[in-house]
Design an enzyme around this catalytic site. Structure first.
Site, PDB file in Angstrom:
ATOM      1  N   GLU A  34      45.392  55.282  47.832  1.00 21.88           N
ATOM      2  CA  GLU A  34      44.563  55.693  46.698  1.00 21.88           C
ATOM      3  C   GLU A  34      43.652  54.532  46.335  1.00 21.88           C
ATOM      4  O   GLU A  34      44.105  53.409  46.150  1.00 21.88           O
ATOM      5  CB  GLU A  34      45.434  56.083  45.506  1.00 21.88           C
ATOM      6  CG  GLU A  34      44.721  56.239  44.179  1.00 21.88           C
ATOM      7  CD  GLU A  34      43.568  57.225  44.213  1.00 21.88           C
ATOM      8  OE1 GLU A  34      42.519  56.914  43.619  1.00 21.88           O
ATOM      9  OE2 GLU A  34      43.714  58.291  44.835  1.00 21.88           O
ATOM     10  N   CYS A  44      43.096  67.546  34.356  1.00 21.31           N
ATOM     11  CA  CYS A  44      42.769  68.558  33.344  1.00 21.31           C
ATOM     12  C   CYS A  44      43.144  68.124  31.930  1.00 21.31           C
ATOM     13  O   CYS A  44      42.684  68.725  30.955  1.00 21.31           O
ATOM     14  CB  CYS A  44      43.463  69.878  33.676  1.00 21.31           C
ATOM     15  SG  CYS A  44      42.993  70.555  35.282  1.00 21.31           S
ATOM     16  N   TYR A 428      57.380  94.701  25.704  1.00 25.32           N
ATOM     17  CA  TYR A 428      56.822  95.032  24.383  1.00 25.32           C
ATOM     18  C   TYR A 428      57.788  94.669  23.274  1.00 25.32           C
ATOM     19  O   TYR A 428      58.963  95.010  23.295  1.00 25.32           O
ATOM     20  CB  TYR A 428      56.492  96.525  24.295  1.00 25.32           C
ATOM     21  CG  TYR A 428      56.365  97.030  22.873  1.00 25.32           C
ATOM     22  CD1 TYR A 428      55.419  96.468  22.010  1.00 25.32           C
ATOM     23  CD2 TYR A 428      57.192  98.031  22.383  1.00 25.32           C
ATOM     24  CE1 TYR A 428      55.302  96.901  20.704  1.00 25.32           C
ATOM     25  CE2 TYR A 428      57.087  98.479  21.075  1.00 25.32           C
ATOM     26  CZ  TYR A 428      56.139  97.912  20.234  1.00 25.32           C
ATOM     27  OH  TYR A 428      56.023  98.338  18.936  1.00 25.32           O
TER      28      TYR A 428
END
Length: 557
Positions: A34, A44, A428
């Site tokens: 890296e 994000c 529900y």
């Protein structure tokens, strides 16, 4: 000799591939390079870190290098830049940035996860130290420090996509006045315009000056401030600029290695995430993958697809046999209380693909209306003719948006139709939904259209018909609703009184009916067609969809 796997890139994609490779192959030697000082971090989360919602910087890191080493036996080398790939020798050239030392490393399998870089503004003054982006930990640190140490009062955000909107909200949370500039004619250009009109309203409510169809000409810097000059002649003074005009894949390394790049500008990979060189795999923003709806190549720089691709690349590089089956580009973003989401194709994309399709709008409450706190929710479905296969969906509202787009994305993945949505067995309870969930309602409405029970017309099509033809426009809402706003030229006849006023309608003229959300105009259409009226249509989504479309067209103007 054990397999030697090199991974180039240490963000979520590279780290995910390396970890999956280890889980598949305990004997492999795995080295990850890296170029920055950080690995396995959540890109994000950067706007929320800048805005202070995420206060602890360490929360942005998913797996620190020490854990990658101890738990997964991965040799993590930060500050190392891979500069060349020799496919013949199966080696890479690596430069240690701190010392300048150059070394050659052998590989049996190579995984490229080099990600994206911010597109430069490309204007005079765009390289000022007071111009920031939100594509790296280092830039987020720099922006947060600047805000906390200098106390700026005004900011300009350039770009109305996800990063721009989240960056604008972060700066608002820090107490800055914000101007948002977008070059295209709407915010969130990957959505249909009417579905994001609420975002513009929400930003305006928060005091943001939103400028669409505006491009930056130059940025002037004085001792005390910046001035952003737009091509229209408008000048906006500010203390800092966040550039969020998009990203492009980091492909220099792959191009120099002669790897095939596709028509979308991404690396060509097969379902096993192999590039044109079988021993080199790739994952994330740099890849071109399959669109599940069209079957065509696409490039979707989103974290969800990148992580799944990394898992496949890592497994296969280590000797496994996983496959990546494409993407729907499912996405969701919030701006304060407004949430918008999409999956699959927009109406515009379906039209560009020349797919036979129709559109339906539905407006529901995100949970039972009798339970406290219901919020409005709009679903737009794009479905194929004559099969009813769901091609795309967009959802906006203030609650339950993510749940519905995920259900619809799953339905698209399974190649379900609008008829299947009618029958979906969804959970529900009054705090969470209604006995007929908004997804079911969307299915009922679209299936009714396809079965020919009603002829629906989109708000845009209705506007065109009203401009071009001799049409009877029928408002079947109540007098009180009409007093709050009407479509010009409409005759008000509430649906409960319609049967008593049939003689006032011309049976030889086209009729377009509308109500608030589409249900009563559907009933009106059924009454009229069964009473002998022909050429009866109703506006899908009703007056609410009409207003959204008008706001979207205002943005276009």
């Amino acid at each position: 000799m054990s397999t030697r796997i090199l991974v180039v890139g240490g963000a979520a994609g590279g780290a995910g591939a390396a970890v999956k490779a280890r889980r598949v192959n305990e004997q492999a030697e795995i080295v990850m390079f890296e170029r920055t000082a950080d690995v396995s971090w959540a890109n994000c989360g950067l706007p929320y870190y800048v805005g202070g919602v995420i206060s602890d910087r360490s929360e942005l890191f998913v797996t620190p290098p020490s854990r990658l080493a101890s738990r997964f036996a991965i040799d993590v080398r930060t500050g190392h830049d891979v500069t060349e790939i020799d496919r013949g020798k199966k080696t890479v050239t690596v430069r240690e940035l701190a010392t300048g030392k150059v070394m050659e490393e052998r590989y049996d399998r190579l995984i490229l996860a080099t990600g994206s870089e911010a597109i430069d503004l490309g204007v005079p003054g765009g390289s000022s130290p007071k111009v920031f982006n939100l594509l790296s930990i280092a830039e987020a640190d720099r922006l947060r420090s600047f805000v906390e140490e200098t106390g700026p009062a005004r900011a300009v955000v350039i770009g109305g996509g996800f990063i721009g909107l989240e960056g604008a909200e972060a700066l608002l949370e820090r107490g800055l006045e914000v101007t948002l500039v977008e070059a295209k004619d709407q915010l969130l250009p990957t959505f249909d315009p009417e579905m994001v009109s609420g975002v513009s309203r929400e930003l305006a409510r928060k005091g943001v000056w939103v400028l669409v169809s505006e491009r930056v000409a130059r940025i002037d810097e004085s001792e005390k401030q910046l001035t952003v000059h737009l091509q229209s002649g408008t000048a906006v003074e500010c203390d800092l600029v966040v550039a969020a005009v998009g990203v492009r894949p980091r492909l220099d390394l792959a191009r120099r290695a002669g790897l095939q790049v596709g028509p979308t500008g991404g690396l060509v990979v097969n379902s096993r995430m192999q590039t044109s060189a079988p021993d080199i795999y790739a994952a994330g923003d740099i890849c071109e993958v399959n669109n599940r709806i069209t079957g065509k190549p696409t490039r979707v720089p989103l974290a969800g697809p990148a992580n799944k691709q990394a898992r496949v690349a890592g497994a296969n590089a280590a000797g496994g046999n996983l496959h990546y089956h494409g993407t729907l580009g499912a996405m969701v973003v919030k701006v304060y209380d407004v949430v918008v989401a999409k999956a699959g194709l927009t109406e515009r994309e379906a039209r560009d693909e020349r797919l036979a399709h129709f559109v339906s709008f539905t407006h529901s409450l995100h949970h039972a209306g009798y339970y406290p706190g219901p919020r409005p929710l709009t679903i737009k479905l794009i479905a194929e003719k004559p099969t009813g296969r769901i091609l795309g969906a967009e959802v906006t509202g203030q609650g339950g948006v993510d749940k519905r787009i995920d259900v619809l994305s799953t339905a698209m993945w399974a190649r379900m139709t609008v008829f299947d949505l009618e029958d979906l067995d969804l959970s529900y309870a009054p705090p969470y939904s209604s006995a007929k969930d908004p997804v079911n309602i969307a299915g009922f409405t679209a299936a009714n259209i396809l079965r020919g029970e009603v002829e629906a017309i989109s708000p845009q099509e209705a506007a065109k018909a009203l401009r071009e033809g001799d049409v009877q426009l029928l408002d079947v809402r109540t007098q009180r609703e009409a007093e709050a706003g009407v479509i010009e030229g409409a005759t008000l006849t509430p649906v409960d009184q319609l049967r008593d006023h049939l003689e006032e309608l011309n049976p030889f003229k086209d009729i377009i009916a509308y109500c608030a959300a589409g249900y009563r105009s559907y009933i009106a259409s059924r009454i009229l067609t069964q009473r002998g009226f022909e050429n009866v249509r109703h506006i899908s989504g009703g007056y609410e969809a009409w207003k959204m479309a008008q706001e979207g067209s205002d943005a276009d103007d």
